[in-house]
Each structure stands twice: as structure tokens, then as C-alpha cells.
Design an enzyme around this catalytic site. Structure first.
Site, short mmCIF file in Angstrom:
data_model
loop_
_atom_site.label_atom_id
_atom_site.label_comp_id
_atom_site.label_asym_id
_atom_site.label_seq_id
_atom_site.Cartn_x
_atom_site.Cartn_y
_atom_site.Cartn_z
N HIS A 287 -6.78 -4.33 -14.20
CA HIS A 287 -5.52 -3.77 -14.71
C HIS A 287 -5.66 -3.32 -16.17
O HIS A 287 -4.66 -3.09 -16.84
CB HIS A 287 -4.38 -4.79 -14.55
CG HIS A 287 -3.97 -5.01 -13.12
ND1 HIS A 287 -2.95 -5.84 -12.74
CD2 HIS A 287 -4.45 -4.48 -11.96
CE1 HIS A 287 -2.82 -5.83 -11.42
NE2 HIS A 287 -3.72 -5.02 -10.92
N ASN B 127 0.80 -1.23 0.00
CA ASN B 127 0.00 0.00 0.00
C ASN B 127 0.83 1.28 0.00
O ASN B 127 0.45 2.28 -0.62
CB ASN B 127 -0.91 0.03 1.24
CG ASN B 127 -2.01 -1.03 1.18
OD1 ASN B 127 -2.43 -1.42 0.10
ND2 ASN B 127 -2.48 -1.46 2.34
C1 HEM Z 1 -3.93 -10.84 -8.90
C2 HEM Z 1 -3.15 -10.23 -8.06
C3 HEM Z 1 -2.81 -8.77 -8.14
C4 HEM Z 1 -1.56 -8.24 -8.04
C5 HEM Z 1 -0.27 -8.99 -7.81
C6 HEM Z 1 -1.70 -6.81 -8.20
C7 HEM Z 1 -0.66 -5.90 -8.14
C8 HEM Z 1 -0.74 -4.58 -8.49
C9 HEM Z 1 0.37 -3.69 -8.57
C10 HEM Z 1 1.82 -4.05 -8.24
C11 HEM Z 1 -0.10 -2.49 -9.00
C12 HEM Z 1 0.72 -1.23 -9.24
C13 HEM Z 1 0.84 -0.45 -7.95
C14 HEM Z 1 1.89 0.62 -7.99
O1 HEM Z 1 2.86 0.48 -8.73
O2 HEM Z 1 1.76 1.63 -7.26
C15 HEM Z 1 -1.53 -2.61 -9.17
C16 HEM Z 1 -2.36 -1.62 -9.61
C17 HEM Z 1 -3.72 -1.74 -9.67
N1 HEM Z 1 -4.47 -2.84 -9.27
FE1 HEM Z 1 -3.75 -4.67 -8.88
N2 HEM Z 1 -3.02 -6.50 -8.39
C18 HEM Z 1 -3.74 -7.66 -8.35
C19 HEM Z 1 -5.12 -7.78 -8.44
C20 HEM Z 1 -5.98 -6.72 -8.51
C21 HEM Z 1 -7.41 -6.78 -8.29
C22 HEM Z 1 -8.16 -8.05 -7.89
C23 HEM Z 1 -7.89 -5.52 -8.46
C24 HEM Z 1 -9.30 -5.01 -8.33
C25 HEM Z 1 -10.37 -5.70 -8.09
C26 HEM Z 1 -6.77 -4.67 -8.81
C27 HEM Z 1 -6.85 -3.35 -9.12
C28 HEM Z 1 -5.78 -2.55 -9.46
C29 HEM Z 1 -5.92 -1.23 -10.05
C30 HEM Z 1 -7.21 -0.59 -10.48
C31 HEM Z 1 -4.61 -0.72 -10.16
C32 HEM Z 1 -4.21 0.68 -10.66
C33 HEM Z 1 -4.25 1.62 -9.48
C34 HEM Z 1 -4.01 3.09 -9.77
O3 HEM Z 1 -3.76 3.48 -10.90
O4 HEM Z 1 -4.09 3.86 -8.79
N3 HEM Z 1 -5.62 -5.43 -8.80
N4 HEM Z 1 -1.89 -3.90 -8.85
#
Ligand code: HEM
Length: 267
Positions: free
Chosen positions: A139, A40
């Protein structure tokens, strides 16, 4: 903000249920904030949007609507705002009086996780592999920091399209520590639309995170990725159903918890 709000709801629900525990800041009664967990810190955004919504709701209907419900409604409205599906949000969640940073560390997925561990992590929350793949379709919007995809774009043995890797290297220097916070769109093609393009990217080996590409890597989830890449409507209906399921993880109801007056602190 749409992407950030959807992610905020996800990171809330996976840690002691959808109880707005992620919104609690460190204080005398909250010794450790989930906001400081490695998944986070410096990454989750949108806290102030939820606080603003809460203060507007409180001004007309005090003490009734929980921060956890506001997170759930905001995630749905965020989806609608970026051409994604809509769904009915179950309401009645109450807010926690505790936070658990250690649980955030263990229960939120890492971009380094293998497929089996992603599947079992979601399974522990009552979500199956199909839900996990559909939810990862989030994503298709939003951004990731260079530190989360540097290894993938510079490692010659990565399962990655070479032109795509080169394009991404421009905004993300190879030197460890340099440009760590530089942002890149998770879906280069339609970064602001909640569509099925994410799955098309995976089939072309253009997933940005290793945990994205692993969903299409010759393993059990390939067929689900293929299905969603071909059918935007199936993706959208499964995504909506999985968001409802995720929003139902371990809610506080009855007299458990409280309705916070402000989201960042207990009453
Ligand atoms: C399957 C496992 C998942 C992993 C390992 C993962 C990991 C990540 C990572 C590393 C980022 C980038 C964060 C950063 O660099 O600051 C990200 C962004 C994001 N994730 Fe996931 N995520 C997963 C599943 C999900 C799920 C289930 C959701 C929503 C239901 C989700 C929604 C998002 C969104 C919308 C972003 C973009 C956030 C932004 O632009 O502020 N992710 N995620």
C-alpha cells in the site's frame, strides 16, 4: 498498473491458491466469477494486461506457460518497475478449471477487519504476522476508492492525523454514496515508489485505510511497523521473501488443472 498487478497476484493466491482462478470470467462452465466478489468488483484492475502477456507468450511458446505463472512474474516485474525489490519467481503453477466466488468473499481481507482477524486470515494461508505487515507495504503504491476510507476520514474518533483527514476529505464527499469511486493514493508522499514510506505514514497516523492504521495502533504489530519505517532495506528484503511465500500458496502441479490457452476462460 504496477499496483494493480501486485494486487491481482495477491487476490489470486488467497482464493484456492495461485491458480489464476481470479481471471476466469462467468461462462457456461464457470457459473460464478471471483471478479464479482465484493473485494474485487469495480476494484481489481489489470486483467487485460495479463491477457495481453499471455497472448504474446502463447504466440511463441504455446501451451507451456500458465496464467498463474504470468501473474507471479508480472507482480515481480511490477515491483521492479516502481523501484521495489526483485526476487526469483518459482515457476510451474498450473491453472484452475474452477473459480470460487464464495471463497473470495471469505478469504480476501476487508478494510474493516480487526488486527486479530487479519493475522488469522493470513495465518490460514501460511503467512505470519510479519509477512502480513511486509505485504501490506504494497500500500505504498496504488490507489483506494473513497468508499473504502470515508468512515475513517469523517469519524471524529478515528485514530487519524487531523490535517491528513481534512486533505483526504476534499476528494471524498461525506454523503454516503456520493463519489464512492473517487480515487486517492494509498501513500500520498511517494505514490509511485515501492518504498518504506507507508510505514512512516502509519507512525504519523496517516494510514488511509482503517486496516492500514490498525497495524500501528498500540498492538502487537507496532514493533514491525517501526522496524520497517527505519530500515528500507529490511522492508525490501522481507517484502521480497513474503511475496515468494505468497506465490507458493497451494499451487496446482503435475497433472492437476491445465495450461489455459487464454486466461479468462478454461480450455
Ligand atoms: C492486510 C489486509 C489488506 C486489506 C484489508 C487490503 C485492502 C485493500 C483495499 C480496500 C484497497 C483499495 C481497493 C479499492 O478501493 O478499489 C487495496 C488496494 C491495494 N492493495 Fe490491499 N489490502 C490488504 C493487503 C494487501 C496485500 C497483502 C497486498 C499485496 C501483496 C495488497 C496490495 C494492494 C495494492 C497494490 C493496492 C492498490 C491497487 C491499485 O491501485 O490498483 N494489499 N487494498
Amino acid at each position: 498498473m504496477a499496483a494493480s498487478l501486485i494486487r491481482l497476484h495477491f487476490h489470486d493466491c488467497f482464493v484456492q491458491g495461485c491458480d489464476a482462478s481470479i481471471l476466469l470470467e462467468k461462462s457456461d462452465s464457470i457459473p460464478e466469477s471471483e471478479q464479482d466478489a465484493v473485494q474485487n468488483a469495480g476494484s481489481v484492475r489489470g486483467y487485460e494486461v495479463i491477457e495481453q502477456a499471455k497472448s504474446e507468450v502463447e504466440s511463441i511458446c504455446p501451451g507451456v506457460v500458465s496464467c498463474a505463472d504470468i501473474l507471479a512474474v508480472a507482480a515481480r516485474d511490477a515491483s521492479v518497475a516502481v523501484s521495489g525489490p526483485s526476487w526469483n519467481v518459482n515457476l510451474g503453477r498450473r491453472d484452475s478449471t474452477t473459480a470460487n466466488v464464495a471463497k473470495a468473499g471469505t478469504d480476501l481481507p476487508s478494510f474493516r477487519a480487526g488486527l486479530d482477524s487479519l493475522i488469522s486470515l493470513f495465518d490460514r494461508k501460511g503467512l505470519n504476522a510479519r509477512d502480513m505487515v511486509a505485504l501490506s507495504g504494497s500500500h505504498t503504491i496504488g490507489q483506494a476508492q473513497c468508499v473504502t476510507f470515508r468512515d475513517r476520514i469523517y469519524n471524529a474518533s478515528s485514530d487519524i492525523d487531523s490535517n491528513f483527514a481534512r486533505t483526504r476529505q476534499r476528494g471524498c464527499p461525506s454523503t454516503p454514496g456520493r463519489g464512492n469511486a473517487n480515487l486517492a493514493a494509498l501513500d500520498l508522499v511517494t505514490p509511485n515508489q515501492l518504498d518504506n514510506n507507508y510505514f512512516k505514514n502509519l507512525i504519523q497516523k496517516k494510514g488511509l485505510l482503517a486496516s492500514d492504521q490498525i497495524l500501528y495502533s498500540g498492538q502487537s504489530t507496532d514493533s514491525i511497523v517501526t522496524e520497517y519505517s527505519k530500515s528500507p532495506s529490511k522492508f525490501k528484503s522481507d517484502f521480497a521473501a513474503a511475496m515468494v511465500k505468497m506465490g507458493n500458496i497451494e499451487p496446482l502441479t503435475g497433472s492437476a488443472g491445465e495450461i489455459r490457452r487464454i486466461c479468462k476462460a478454461v480450455n
